[in-house]
Design an enzyme around this catalytic site. Sequence first.
Site, mmCIF file in Angstrom:
data_model
loop_
_atom_site.group_PDB
_atom_site.id
_atom_site.type_symbol
_atom_site.label_atom_id
_atom_site.label_comp_id
_atom_site.label_asym_id
_atom_site.label_seq_id
_atom_site.Cartn_x
_atom_site.Cartn_y
_atom_site.Cartn_z
ATOM 1 N N GLN A 139 0.831 -1.200 0.000
ATOM 2 C CA GLN A 139 0.000 0.000 0.000
ATOM 3 C C GLN A 139 0.874 1.261 0.000
ATOM 4 O O GLN A 139 1.878 1.337 0.717
ATOM 5 C CB GLN A 139 -0.907 0.004 1.221
ATOM 6 C CG GLN A 139 -1.994 -1.054 1.198
ATOM 7 C CD GLN A 139 -3.232 -0.622 0.414
ATOM 8 O OE1 GLN A 139 -3.273 0.462 -0.147
ATOM 9 N NE2 GLN A 139 -4.229 -1.485 0.380
ATOM 10 N N CYS A 167 -10.392 -1.619 -3.359
ATOM 11 C CA CYS A 167 -9.888 -0.364 -3.927
ATOM 12 C C CYS A 167 -10.803 0.139 -5.031
ATOM 13 O O CYS A 167 -10.494 1.131 -5.690
ATOM 14 C CB CYS A 167 -8.465 -0.537 -4.447
ATOM 15 S SG CYS A 167 -8.289 -1.817 -5.713
#
Length: 493
Positions: free
Chosen positions: A305, A448
């Site tokens: 991330q 996401c």
Amino acid sequence: MKKNDIFELEITDMGTDGEGIGHYDGMTFFVKDALIGDVITARATKLKKNYGYARVEEIKTPSTFRVEPQCELHKRCGGCQIQALSYEKQLEFKNNKVRNNLMRIGGFSEAKLDSKMQPPVGTDNPYRYRNKAQFPVGYDRDGNIVTGFYASRSHNIIPVEDCRLGVPQNKEILDIIKEWMNECGITPYDENTHKGLVRHVLIRYGFTSKQIMVCLVINGDSLEAKRRAGNAADILCERLSKIDGMTSISYNINKENTNVILGKKTVCIWGRPYIEDTIHLLSYPDFTPQGTGITYQISPQSFYQVNPKQTEKLYSTALAFAGLTGNENVWDLYCGIGTISLFLSQKAKQVYGVEIVPQAIEDAKNNAKLNGITNAQFFVGKAEDVLPQFYENAKKKENITDDTASTGHTDMLRPDVIVVDPPRKGCDEKCLDTMLAMSPERIVYVSCDSATLARDLKILCEEKYELMKWQAFDQFSHTTHVESICLLERVSN
């Protein structure tokens, strides 16, 4: 109404890509760079039957939510679509984006979503948060080597020397690489002719470790120079290694005619083939973490991330949602380098991770060893392939039929929790079917892309699950992207 007509437009809403939305003469208009609350003079650029597109000619009355962006290139660069919007309004926009997709695509009622919503999680600093950047390399109109980002919906490079979302070290690194390319006669890659050597510069930075990685993506087999005595790779390493924190220098070979940035082979030419960084566990009202964090080895091809501060909040929430007591068996699908898996392992009996990228699984196994974790097992392959095969093998081993699999309980046939963190395309249908067949008590879905999240949740909740909690996370400040996390609980076998 005709193309190029000029008219006054009040922006009353914003679309999923951050464009302003207004209504004029019975038509809906979408306007890039216009914000909710703006009153603008607009010029029609494209017209359909009931809607059209326009551009901003003049902002007559600025929105009360409009702020001065830190970056003067935010309109030209394709990276930050909503940097001119106040951060509080950005957070509201992203929360509504998740909520609206869950209603429109997922079929959840407004009352249901509002009763299950947790407050959106923002960041303390929406700038300088990215630990990774990938800069394309090319020429400007005057023949100068430039690095930057692609303009929106194009492959035209906008020169960016210091992106405000990235770390300050990026500029120093890029300046060194451009100077080195000029001195050594090394050319940027040309997408039209497929000639030239350097395609991209990948930079990673460990926010906790302060370690830096530089990887040049090249259209060739080595860093060979056309001129200058001495080895070009040695010259580059000698200069980059002087930067504080430099830990890894490598090149990645990508000779394919493709938009995919990284190729399959990476060669480390200085330092280690990875950097390390640590994600810390955070406390929540119903969760007291054990330990201070997990340290990860991150290679150029690892998925990790990009916003470490928000990742600590996201993963700690995933762990809290999972409701682990130490007796559970957990599957982590699309596990990457084991980031979530290793978090889960601290509170679970056993964790099984699945990821399609072999190098990522190798990294996951190394990360488990690095942290002394022995209750995490990792598999290479697509989740939609590995999970069904594992399920079938377990049934044969246990001599269990489909009729009895849902009522019996073994470590393999009915995990207590499945955590899934898929790419933007969401979960494969086969993977969803197998999740339903394995029938865990809880599913924690990290997403996401809230559109594919909503699509998948509709399938899971129509069968045997109920949405218990959902929460939006701002992982990508000043962009329209939003991360979210949902907790599903089984309501039937």
